[in-house]
Design a protein around this motif. Structure first.
Motif, short mmCIF file in Angstrom:
data_model
loop_
_atom_site.label_atom_id
_atom_site.label_comp_id
_atom_site.label_asym_id
_atom_site.label_seq_id
_atom_site.Cartn_x
_atom_site.Cartn_y
_atom_site.Cartn_z
N SER A 184 0.83 -1.21 0.00
CA SER A 184 0.00 0.00 0.00
C SER A 184 0.86 1.26 0.00
O SER A 184 0.41 2.33 -0.42
CB SER A 184 -0.92 0.00 1.22
N ALA A 185 2.10 1.13 0.46
CA ALA A 185 3.02 2.28 0.45
C ALA A 185 3.25 2.79 -0.96
O ALA A 185 3.52 3.98 -1.17
CB ALA A 185 4.36 1.89 1.08
N GLU A 186 3.13 1.92 -1.96
CA GLU A 186 3.36 2.33 -3.34
C GLU A 186 2.30 3.31 -3.83
O GLU A 186 2.54 4.06 -4.78
CB GLU A 186 3.40 1.10 -4.25
N SER A 187 1.14 3.32 -3.20
CA SER A 187 0.10 4.28 -3.59
C SER A 187 0.10 5.51 -2.70
O SER A 187 -0.28 6.60 -3.14
CB SER A 187 -1.28 3.61 -3.55
N ILE A 188 0.56 5.35 -1.46
CA ILE A 188 0.53 6.47 -0.51
C ILE A 188 1.74 7.39 -0.66
O ILE A 188 1.61 8.62 -0.68
CB ILE A 188 0.46 5.93 0.93
N MET A 189 2.93 6.82 -0.78
CA MET A 189 4.14 7.64 -0.76
C MET A 189 4.26 8.61 -1.93
O MET A 189 4.69 9.76 -1.73
CB MET A 189 5.37 6.74 -0.69
N PRO A 190 3.90 8.24 -3.17
CA PRO A 190 3.97 9.24 -4.24
C PRO A 190 3.10 10.45 -3.96
O PRO A 190 3.47 11.59 -4.30
CB PRO A 190 3.49 8.47 -5.48
N LEU A 191 1.92 10.23 -3.34
CA LEU A 191 1.03 11.35 -3.01
C LEU A 191 1.67 12.24 -1.95
O LEU A 191 1.65 13.47 -2.06
CB LEU A 191 -0.31 10.81 -2.50
N TYR A 192 2.25 11.61 -0.94
CA TYR A 192 2.90 12.38 0.13
C TYR A 192 4.10 13.15 -0.41
O TYR A 192 4.27 14.34 -0.12
CB TYR A 192 3.34 11.46 1.26
N ASN A 193 4.93 12.48 -1.21
CA ASN A 193 6.12 13.13 -1.75
C ASN A 193 5.75 14.29 -2.67
O ASN A 193 6.38 15.35 -2.66
CB ASN A 193 6.98 12.12 -2.50
N GLY A 194 4.69 14.09 -3.47
CA GLY A 194 4.22 15.18 -4.33
C GLY A 194 3.72 16.36 -3.52
O GLY A 194 3.96 17.52 -3.88
N TRP A 195 3.04 16.06 -2.41
CA TRP A 195 2.56 17.14 -1.53
C TRP A 195 3.74 17.93 -0.96
O TRP A 195 3.69 19.16 -0.90
CB TRP A 195 1.74 16.54 -0.39
N CYS A 196 4.79 17.23 -0.57
CA CYS A 196 5.97 17.91 -0.02
C CYS A 196 6.57 18.87 -1.05
O CYS A 196 6.91 20.01 -0.72
CB CYS A 196 7.03 16.89 0.39
N LEU A 197 6.68 18.41 -2.28
CA LEU A 197 7.30 19.24 -3.32
C LEU A 197 6.42 20.44 -3.66
O LEU A 197 6.92 21.51 -4.01
CB LEU A 197 7.57 18.41 -4.57
N ASN A 198 5.09 20.26 -3.58
CA ASN A 198 4.18 21.37 -3.88
C ASN A 198 4.04 22.34 -2.71
O ASN A 198 3.86 23.54 -2.91
CB ASN A 198 2.79 20.82 -4.24
N HIS A 199 4.13 21.81 -1.50
CA HIS A 199 3.87 22.63 -0.31
C HIS A 199 5.11 23.42 0.13
O HIS A 199 4.99 24.53 0.63
CB HIS A 199 3.40 21.74 0.83
N PHE A 200 6.29 22.84 -0.06
CA PHE A 200 7.53 23.48 0.35
C PHE A 200 8.29 23.95 -0.88
O PHE A 200 8.33 23.25 -1.89
CB PHE A 200 8.40 22.53 1.16
N SER A 201 8.90 25.10 -0.79
CA SER A 201 9.57 25.66 -1.97
C SER A 201 11.01 25.17 -2.09
O SER A 201 11.68 24.90 -1.09
CB SER A 201 9.58 27.20 -1.87
N GLY A 202 11.47 25.06 -3.33
CA GLY A 202 12.86 24.72 -3.59
C GLY A 202 13.28 23.39 -3.01
O GLY A 202 12.54 22.40 -3.05
N LEU A 203 14.49 23.39 -2.44
CA LEU A 203 15.05 22.16 -1.89
C LEU A 203 14.38 21.73 -0.60
O LEU A 203 14.55 20.60 -0.15
CB LEU A 203 16.55 22.34 -1.65
N GLU A 204 13.62 22.62 0.00
CA GLU A 204 12.97 22.30 1.27
C GLU A 204 12.02 21.12 1.12
O GLU A 204 11.88 20.30 2.03
CB GLU A 204 12.21 23.52 1.79
N GLY A 205 11.37 21.02 -0.05
CA GLY A 205 10.48 19.89 -0.30
C GLY A 205 11.22 18.57 -0.31
O GLY A 205 10.79 17.58 0.29
N TYR A 206 12.38 18.55 -0.99
CA TYR A 206 13.20 17.34 -1.02
C TYR A 206 13.72 17.00 0.38
O TYR A 206 13.80 15.83 0.76
CB TYR A 206 14.38 17.50 -1.98
N GLU A 207 14.12 18.02 1.12
CA GLU A 207 14.62 17.79 2.47
C GLU A 207 13.55 17.15 3.34
O GLU A 207 13.84 16.24 4.13
CB GLU A 207 15.10 19.11 3.08
#
Length: 203
Positions: free
Chosen positions: A138-161
């Protein structure tokens, strides 16, 4: 269920690994082509990790190797996250990615093998796997959504961090799950260690 918690977190880690290459491009200023080449080259360590992990697991125990895998993955992720963002420190980045790749797939190879230490009856092993697989993957469906949220919500490298810090947090949860599993299976692991010792003496 303890084993399944580890399964979920490890698969989440594998999904999140896909963000290493774009992070290298953004953080180190390397071209997309160079980052991709480096990422694919690191994939060659998959085979090394599986071979090393299998050999050590046979000698030292399945959950022992799994615990080592997770700790070394944390070292690899921390290395990626905290390597100074300069091409001068590229060697540190390469070593960190290699560590992560090697032991990420070494751990994945032990997902179901570790059930042996639980001494589950053979008659229910298929049922156990049937339950673990859907929950674990189930992580395969949840993690891409979470990671995408991080990149959209935080600017620049902060999302990757944030992604990589979550990465480390998930691995810490996996350590706790493995330690609980080892406590619950202590007697069985002692029995298996004695069997391995007798087998080595016989050879």
């Amino acid at each position: 269920m303890v084993c399944n918690r580890y399964h979920v977190h490890d698969l989440g880690v594998i999904i999140t690994y896909n963000y290493v290459v774009p992070y290298c491009t953004a953080a180190f200023g390397m071209s997309a082509a160079l980052a991709a080449i480096m990422g694919y080259a690191a994939n060659g360590f998959h085979f090394v990790g599986c071979a090393i992990g299998g050999q050590i697991a046979d000698r030292k125990g399945l959950s022992t190797m799994m615990l080592a895998d997770v700790i070394l993955m944390i070292v690899g992720v921390a290395g990626i996250l905290y390597t100074p963002r300069s091409m001068k420190f590229m060697w540190m980045l390469i070593i960190s990615i290699a560590l992560l790749c090697m032991f990420m797939y070494s751990a994945q190879a032990l997902h179901y093998a570790v059930l042996e230490e639980g001494e589950y009856p053979v008659e229910i092993m298929g049922a156990v796997t049937f339950i673990i697989s859907p929950l674990g993957y189930s992580a395969e469906s949840i993690m891409p959504l979470y990671n995408g949220w991080c990149l959209n919500h935080f600017s620049g490298l902060e999302g990757y961090e944030m992604i990589f810090k979550t990465f480390i947090g998930m691995l810490c949860i996996a350590i706790v799950a493995i330690l609980i599993f080892r406590k619950l299976t202590k007697e069985r692991r002692t029995e298996m260690a004695e069997m391995r010792k007798k087998g080595e003496e016989a050879n």
